[in-house]
Design a protein around this motif. Structure first.
Motif, short mmCIF file in Angstrom:
data_model
loop_
_atom_site.label_atom_id
_atom_site.label_comp_id
_atom_site.label_asym_id
_atom_site.label_seq_id
_atom_site.Cartn_x
_atom_site.Cartn_y
_atom_site.Cartn_z
N ASN A 15 0.88 -1.16 0.00
CA ASN A 15 0.00 0.00 0.00
C ASN A 15 0.92 1.22 0.00
O ASN A 15 1.68 1.43 0.95
CB ASN A 15 -0.89 -0.01 1.24
CG ASN A 15 -1.75 1.23 1.38
OD1 ASN A 15 -1.46 2.27 0.81
ND2 ASN A 15 -2.79 1.12 2.17
N VAL A 17 0.51 4.30 0.59
CA VAL A 17 0.35 5.21 1.74
C VAL A 17 1.08 4.63 2.95
O VAL A 17 1.78 5.34 3.67
CB VAL A 17 -1.13 5.48 2.05
CG1 VAL A 17 -1.29 6.37 3.28
CG2 VAL A 17 -1.82 6.11 0.85
N GLU A 20 4.79 5.18 2.48
CA GLU A 20 5.19 6.57 2.71
C GLU A 20 5.17 6.92 4.20
O GLU A 20 6.08 7.59 4.70
CB GLU A 20 4.27 7.52 1.93
CG GLU A 20 4.69 8.96 1.98
CD GLU A 20 6.02 9.25 1.31
OE1 GLU A 20 6.67 10.25 1.68
OE2 GLU A 20 6.42 8.50 0.40
N CYS A 39 -5.21 -0.15 8.14
CA CYS A 39 -4.35 -0.08 6.97
C CYS A 39 -3.48 -1.32 6.84
O CYS A 39 -3.11 -1.70 5.72
CB CYS A 39 -3.49 1.18 7.01
SG CYS A 39 -2.36 1.29 8.40
N ALA A 54 -4.42 -0.49 -1.51
CA ALA A 54 -5.01 0.56 -0.67
C ALA A 54 -6.54 0.57 -0.71
O ALA A 54 -7.16 1.40 -0.05
CB ALA A 54 -4.49 1.93 -1.10
N TYR A 60 -5.60 5.16 9.00
CA TYR A 60 -4.16 4.91 9.14
C TYR A 60 -3.82 5.34 10.56
O TYR A 60 -3.84 6.53 10.86
CB TYR A 60 -3.35 5.73 8.12
CG TYR A 60 -3.57 5.24 6.71
CD1 TYR A 60 -2.71 4.32 6.13
CD2 TYR A 60 -4.65 5.69 5.96
CE1 TYR A 60 -2.92 3.86 4.83
CE2 TYR A 60 -4.86 5.24 4.66
CZ TYR A 60 -4.00 4.33 4.11
OH TYR A 60 -4.19 3.87 2.83
#
Length: 72
Positions: A15, A17, A20, A39, A54, A60
């Motif tokens: 995923n 996100v 990151e 998540c 995602a 998150y």
């Protein structure tokens, strides 16, 4: 089929996100900071269901331990 710890981490990082957030967490200087919640679970579920990494993620979450704390 069972998933190893290493495989789970790779799936979670699939995923973008999650990847990151994990890359940026050390810059926060929170010490023990963990990515948690839907998540992570959703990334694994999506892998098994054939969905994008995602897809369907609603939150998150971060947990951190900033101690030491003193209670008076």
């Amino acid at each position: 089929m069972p998933v190893t710890d290493s495989q789970f981490i790779d799936i979670a990082r699939g995923n973008p996100v999650n990847a990151e957030l994990l890359a940026r967490l050390p810059a926060l200087g929170l010490g023990q900071c963990l990515l948690t919640a839907g998540c992570l679970f959703q990334a694994l579920w999506n892998r098994h269901a054939g969905q994008p990494p995602a897809w369907g993620v609603k939150d998150y979450g971060l947990f951190y331990f900033g101690g030491p704390y003193r209670v008076c």
